[in-house]
Design a protein around this motif. Sequence first.
Motif, PDB file in Angstrom:
ATOM      1  N   PHE A  52       0.808  -1.229   0.000  1.00 53.48           N
ATOM      2  CA  PHE A  52       0.000   0.000   0.000  1.00 53.48           C
ATOM      3  C   PHE A  52       0.840   1.278   0.000  1.00 53.48           C
ATOM      4  O   PHE A  52       0.344   2.350  -0.355  1.00 53.48           O
ATOM      5  CB  PHE A  52      -0.900   0.037   1.253  1.00 53.48           C
ATOM      6  N   PHE A  53       2.094   1.181   0.390  1.00 51.50           N
ATOM      7  CA  PHE A  53       2.890   2.383   0.649  1.00 51.50           C
ATOM      8  C   PHE A  53       3.831   2.681  -0.505  1.00 51.50           C
ATOM      9  O   PHE A  53       4.568   1.798  -0.959  1.00 51.50           O
ATOM     10  CB  PHE A  53       3.692   2.186   1.937  1.00 51.50           C
ATOM     11  N   ARG A  54       3.809   3.918  -0.940  1.00 55.51           N
ATOM     12  CA  ARG A  54       4.754   4.389  -1.965  1.00 55.51           C
ATOM     13  C   ARG A  54       5.575   5.517  -1.360  1.00 55.51           C
ATOM     14  O   ARG A  54       5.060   6.608  -1.112  1.00 55.51           O
ATOM     15  CB  ARG A  54       4.021   4.881  -3.209  1.00 55.51           C
ATOM     16  N   PRO A  55       6.861   5.266  -1.098  1.00 56.26           N
ATOM     17  CA  PRO A  55       7.697   6.293  -0.475  1.00 56.26           C
ATOM     18  C   PRO A  55       7.954   7.442  -1.433  1.00 56.26           C
ATOM     19  O   PRO A  55       7.908   7.279  -2.662  1.00 56.26           O
ATOM     20  CB  PRO A  55       8.987   5.539  -0.144  1.00 56.26           C
ATOM     21  N   ALA A  56       8.226   8.589  -0.863  1.00 57.83           N
ATOM     22  CA  ALA A  56       8.499   9.763  -1.695  1.00 57.83           C
ATOM     23  C   ALA A  56       9.836   9.619  -2.409  1.00 57.83           C
ATOM     24  O   ALA A  56      10.046  10.204  -3.457  1.00 57.83           O
ATOM     25  CB  ALA A  56       8.500  11.019  -0.833  1.00 57.83           C
ATOM     26  N   GLY A  57      10.738   8.783  -1.862  1.00 59.70           N
ATOM     27  CA  GLY A  57      12.029   8.582  -2.487  1.00 59.70           C
ATOM     28  C   GLY A  57      12.068   7.272  -3.250  1.00 59.70           C
ATOM     29  O   GLY A  57      11.238   7.016  -4.118  1.00 59.70           O
TER      30      GLY A  57
END
Length: 465
Positions: A37-42
């Motif tokens: 579910f998580f997409r990091p900004a980096g």
Amino acid sequence: MMQTDDTICALSTPQGMGAIAVIRVSGPATFPVLERFFRPAGQRHALATAKPYTLIYGTLYEQEERVDEVMIGVYRAPKSYTGQDVAEISCHGSVYIQERIVRMLLSAGVRMAEPGEYTLRAFFNGKMDLSQAEGVADLIASESEAAHRVAYQQMRGGISEEIRGLREELIQFASLVELELDFTEEDVEFADKAQLTELVAKIQRVVQRLLESYGTGNVIKNGVPVAIVGAPNAGKSTLLNALVQEERAIVTEVAGTTRDAIEDEVNLGGVKFRFIDTAGIRETEDVVEKIGIRKTYEKIAQSRVVLYLFDAGRLQENAPLVREEIAALRAKVAGQKLLLLANKIDQAQREEVDRVLANPEELLYLSALEGEGLEALIEALQASVNLSALESNQNIVTSARHYEALRQSQEDLARVAEGLAEGRSGDLLALDIREALRHLGAIIGEVDVDRDILGAIFGKFCIGK
């Protein structure tokens, strides 16, 4: 007992809307689930490669729909609160967002945590012992400086270290006593009975000190119950309102207004006091008022401090009754602190009160309505709680479970001491030593702990801790 090797989640901040909310996830699938579910900004797989004790900023998606921008704290096994992989999701405090994120986790196979399950996992994974785990619950529930200090010391292992040290010394001797049992025919003595006698006496002294600390620990944890008693219209409700600085009780000129016990709490000098305004004591035919007066005597029996209030302005006409009530209370509260309060002193002469009552040592003068004398009363209340052990950083017992285990271990140790004095056989000594070790070990969980006991302890925790 709940499963402890799956992955769980729960809201760790209070229910409802706020600026932010924290959702805690713990278990082996923590990071694989979140990466769905998580997409990091980096970088794309930041959670998989992130160092422990770091915060990763990014966005949570359900399919391709943005749910929220969050910060995820990364804690890797075994160096985390639970000893497992742990992630803490800091999201915006919308109730909808909180529920949406939890539903996403549940859809991925994560289970909702039970009350206290995070701390239970910490216990099972050796991150803390049972006494420290109970200290966590007490720390969360602490409502005063004293309660906070005692709970924090317990959570940091104060009592645990003391109990563990005693057990280790006793275990060494127990092993020697039991070793002798294998050489009974050779009449070999491994354990120095004089040293064992000295050790048992030392442990008894420590256990007795801990047992005696429970009286102080119990009031620090739960508050000091203080009953305010006296005749109708003596000013009991006015005094309660003055102490809690709130119009808590109804105050009128009509005698018998208070017909039930009214309770409120206030923090005085770092200690919580529970004040109980009771029905006025008098002869009455009113059925409801009679019930209230009966409750008054029940509250007196349950209190640590009793404040007897009388109207100093009407002492001349009521002197025989006041003396009679004071004598009756002294007989009832032999083991409690009794303070006599000459109220409405602004309407009387102190010299006259002293003459009529022969100036008893416990007498304090005040005007609850005007606030006169309240500081002296508060000082007397604070003095009724012995905080010397707290000031000297001694370990203080606050748990009834700990108290009972210590009491039983003291009985076991008394039998060991008696056996040594009478020269009993090693097998009987070993049996009593084992029982003492078992009861001491139950405090910190270093023996097989009954599952019902664990359920009772951790079931009191809030969900998310």
